[in-house]
Design a protein around this motif. Structure first.
Motif: not given
Lengths: 428, 350
Positions: A127, A131-132, A139, A219, A223, A227-228
């Motif tokens: 993920l 996402m990048e 999402f 998003r 951020e 992030g994950w």
């Protein structure tokens, strides 16, 4: 010896207190769902200028099920120009990759697979990499065995019109209910967990949990919290906690329902519980102190709920410690402090306390309007014992508390053998 | 050796086991002969589509031939059908009409009747006063007389006009516009545009950014992302100022006359958007949201208590939107492009 006895006494009372708090929590949530106000402020947002959306479908050896999932996503009523579907193949050894390429060829503007052969394996890492590469505002994530309904994407995106919402979770509904005793018990457990537990937390403005599938994240929020976490064993719990700590809301949408396939064998179920438990306990270790210490913006009820949510998979360990303390006191010939009162407290927990979860499931079945399946309730005791065993094993495992080896794909075994109406990846 | 105590004990144990097994009897019965083992009906088909019942009814009526030149006296399941036209109009009667009614021409519906089955209007329908409809599908415009009641749903393929003092339970939808009279109560409305009174409300213009004074954010503000902030303070955007971004506050928000927000606003308290102010995003509040006359909001308006829309505009012809709250008040001149969803109590008011 007297020190050991004193410690056992204290330990037993701590355990009884913890277990009693969880029992009260079960009852409180259930009564809230039966008699409280149902809070679902976003369910009626049906017309809007829908934001750009990326739907991720992480997959690792999912050839048995992924066609159904992609077919269902393709029929959703989300505006096509705002929707990108990104199935992520992470080193599958079966036909998953070929299936994704077939769909990408048939729907080049809508399905854009991400194929991973290197980098860190695992759902969170997949993920994070995906996402990048994509720039959607929202999402959503669906596991490969989930079959979303036509309107589900809009329903899950609607809460994001509230700028404070960082993540959204929908309701998971078992599809393969009638196959075995286990699937029927899991159907009851899921009902209790979503219809009562999650919705009560939503009603009370506590901490509904983002569950990693049938849900999504904003998003900006993702951020903002970094992030994950690619080394987390349960990226969903990890994200829920970090979002809440940073002041973002997690919303549960009870009407946003999606079918899933539940485990059909006890072995698969035990592995699933152990995976959840390890991930949860990892989050407990990582965030408990931050949750308690950095709570200035949160009301006490939310802090307490967060602590209980983090600790839920440590409860069987507490139960075992409580039993050990009780037995030590008994065989050492020392009756517990406050004699009869203690016996009453423990007896009460063992009857009323254990049944709190049953009450929750019964209430969920009633709210769902499914009157007959509740007759299976006594069998839940079997499920409870198996869960306690699995969670107990996970709770004493090294991975729960100490950073273990490299993260690998740990997924639930799939049992589906027939397709539920796929278009076969062909254009319709 | 006397066996009585042993027998008594055994009987007691058996009785105990039997007592404890009682709950397992229905459990085993359900396990061996399942009666409720199918998946829950997830994803209600009607959720999110207010015209679901109207579409189903249209399909059924088409299948049964009620849209053809001749109307059959009964449907295939035996349900009687009654035609209303200039030659054979419905008449006032004490009992409700139980048949499915097909309005064949422009003959008005008489006052004070009750239609307890669905009705289909093939041309423009003009309803009488104090008529109760269970459900009504209008193939063209529908004009409901004063004090009408719709119990389940109503859909007009053209315009829907609702007379004063009417009550719309369930879903009211139109493919063009809905015009609501005074003191109309409603649950869920959806149309290209929904207006209270026929007068069009002028749209305030959003000026160029340079023509506004940029709003200075409070000192305690936390930046969550690019142009995305959170604060613990009440916010008052001065007249003629602009906030370029999205803001969340645990207090309340007032967007004063002629101010502009280029983003969304969330308040744990109340939100007031004053005359001539423009919000180019969504409004969400735990408390009341008031959109005063002459204001405009582009995105959804979501409150957990009450939304009041005065002679203001929500959404636009190209960007549909939703107003949703437990209680909604629409005042004369209120114009919503999209949907209005009242959880408990929606009303038009003077």
């Amino acid at each position: 010896m007297s020190t050991a006895i004193a410690l056992a006494n204290i330990g037993m009372w701590v355990c009884v207190t913890v277990l009693a708090i969880y029992a009260v929590r079960h009852y409180f949530f259930t009564l809230n769902r039966l008699f409280g106000r149902h809070r679902q402020p976003f369910v009626d947002v049906v017309r809007a200028d829908w934001p750009s959306l990326v739907v991720f479908v992480p997959a690792h050896n999912e050839s048995q099920v992924i066609r159904d999932s992609l077919d269902a996503l393709l029929t959703c009523d989300y505006p096509e120009e705002q929707l990108t579907i990104v199935p992520i193949d992470d080193r599958s050894k079966d036909d998953t990759r070929e299936i994704l390429l077939e769909y990408a060829a048939n729907y080049p503007d809508r399905i854009k697979p991400l194929l991973r052969d290197d980098g860190i394996p695992g759902k969170a890492a997949a993920l994070a990499e995906a996402m990048e590469r994509y720039t959607g505002e929202i999402f959503l994530v669906f596991d490969a065995d989930y079959i979303p309904g036509v309107r589900l994407l809009k329903q899950l995106v609607a809460p994001f019109f509230d700028p404070e919402v960082g993540a959204v979770m929908g309701r998971v509904v078992p599809l393969n209910v009638g196959l075995s005793l286990l699937t029927r018990l899991l159907d009851l457990e899921r009902a209790g967990g979503y219809q009562v537990d999650q919705q009560a937390r939503m009603n009370l403005r506590l901490v509904p949990q983002y569950g990693g599938t049938v849900g999504g994240v904003r998003r900006v929020a993702l951020e903002h919290v970094g992030g994950w976490k690619i080394d987390s064993l349960a990226e969903d719990t990890d994200l829920t906690v970090r979002l809440a700590l940073a002041g973002w809301d997690v919303v549960y949408q009870n009407r946003s329902e999606c079918y899933e396939e539940v485990p059909e064998t006890w072995e698969a179920r035990i592995r699933q519980i152990q995976r959840w438990a390890k991930g949860h306990n990892q989050a407990l270790r990582r965030y408990l102190s931050a949750w308690v210490l950095n709570r200035s913006h949160m009301p006490f009820a939310k802090v307490l709920d967060g602590v209980l949510l983090l600790g839920v998979f440590a409860v069987p360990l507490v139960l075992v410690v409580g039993w050990a303390c009780t037995m030590l006191l008994f065989f050492a010939g020392y009756p517990p402090a406050w004699g009869v009162f203690t016996v009453l407290a423990i007896s009460t927990f063992n009857t009323v306390g254990n049944f709190a979860a049953f009450f929750q499931v019964a209430a969920a079945s009633r709210i769902d309007g499914s009157r007959e399946r509740i007759r299976m309730l006594p069998f839940l005791f079997l499920g409870f014992l198996v869960s306690t065993f699995a969670v107990g094993r996970a709770a004493v495992s090294r991975a729960s508390w100490i950073r273990g080896g490299p993260v690998v794909w740990q997924k639930t075994e799939r049992f589906r053998t027939t397709r539920t109406g796929s278009t076969g990846g062909g254009k319709s | 050796m006397d066996a009585t105590p042993l027998i008594t004990f055994s009987l007691l144990v058996l009785a105990l086991i039997a007592w404890m097994a009682i709950p397992l009897v229905p459990a085993f019965m359900e396990l061996l002969k399942p009666r409720d083992a199918s998946p829950l009906e997830a994803v209600g088909n009607d959720a999110g589509s207010l015209t679901y019942f109207a579409e189903s009814f249209t399909e059924r009526m088409t299948r049964e031939g009620l849209l053809g030149t001749m109307v059959p006296p009964r449907l295939s399941d035996g349900t009687p059908v009654r035609a209303h036209n200039m030659a054979q109009p419905l008449v006032r009667q004490r009992q409700a009409y139980e048949d499915i009614v097909v309005f064949m021409d422009n003959e008005p519906v008489p006052d004070d009747i009750t239609l307890s089955a669905e009705a289909l209007a093939r041309l423009t329908l003009r309803g009488g006063r104090n008529v109760t409809y269970r459900a009504l599908l209008g193939q063209r415009d529908v004009v409901l007389g004063d004090a009408s009641t719709v119990l389940r749903w109503i859909h007009a393929r053209g315009r829907l006009e609702v007379g004063d003092g009417s009550r719309l339970f369930g879903r009211a939808t139109a493919e063009r516009d809905i015009i609501l009279g005074d003191r109309v109560s409603f649950d869920r409305l959806e149309a290209t545009v929904i207006r209270v009174s026929k007068t069009e409300t002028p749209e305030p213009a959003a000026l160029n950014t340079a023509e506004y004074e940029i709003f200075e954010l409070p000192a305690d503000v936390i930046e969550l992302g690019p142009r995305y902030w959170r604060t613990e303070e009440d916010l008052r955007l001065p007249a003629g100022s602009a906030l370029l971004g999205t803001i969340i506050t645990t207090g309340s928000v007032v967007v004063n006359d002629g101010a502009r927000v280029s983003g969304s606003v969330k308040a744990h308290g109340e939100i007031v958007v004053r005359a001539g102010a423009v919000v180019q995003g969504a409004l969400t509040a735990w408390g009341r949201i008031t959109i005063e006359s002459g204001a405009r909001v582009s995105g959804p308006v979501i409150s957990e208590s009450l939304v009041e829309v005065q002679a203001a505009i929500v959404g636009s012809a190209t960007r549909r939107s939703t107003v949703t709250a437990p209680q909604i008040r629409l005042l004369p001149g209120a114009t919503i492009y999209g949907a209005v969803m009242a959880g408990e109590d929606g009303r038009t008011a003077t």
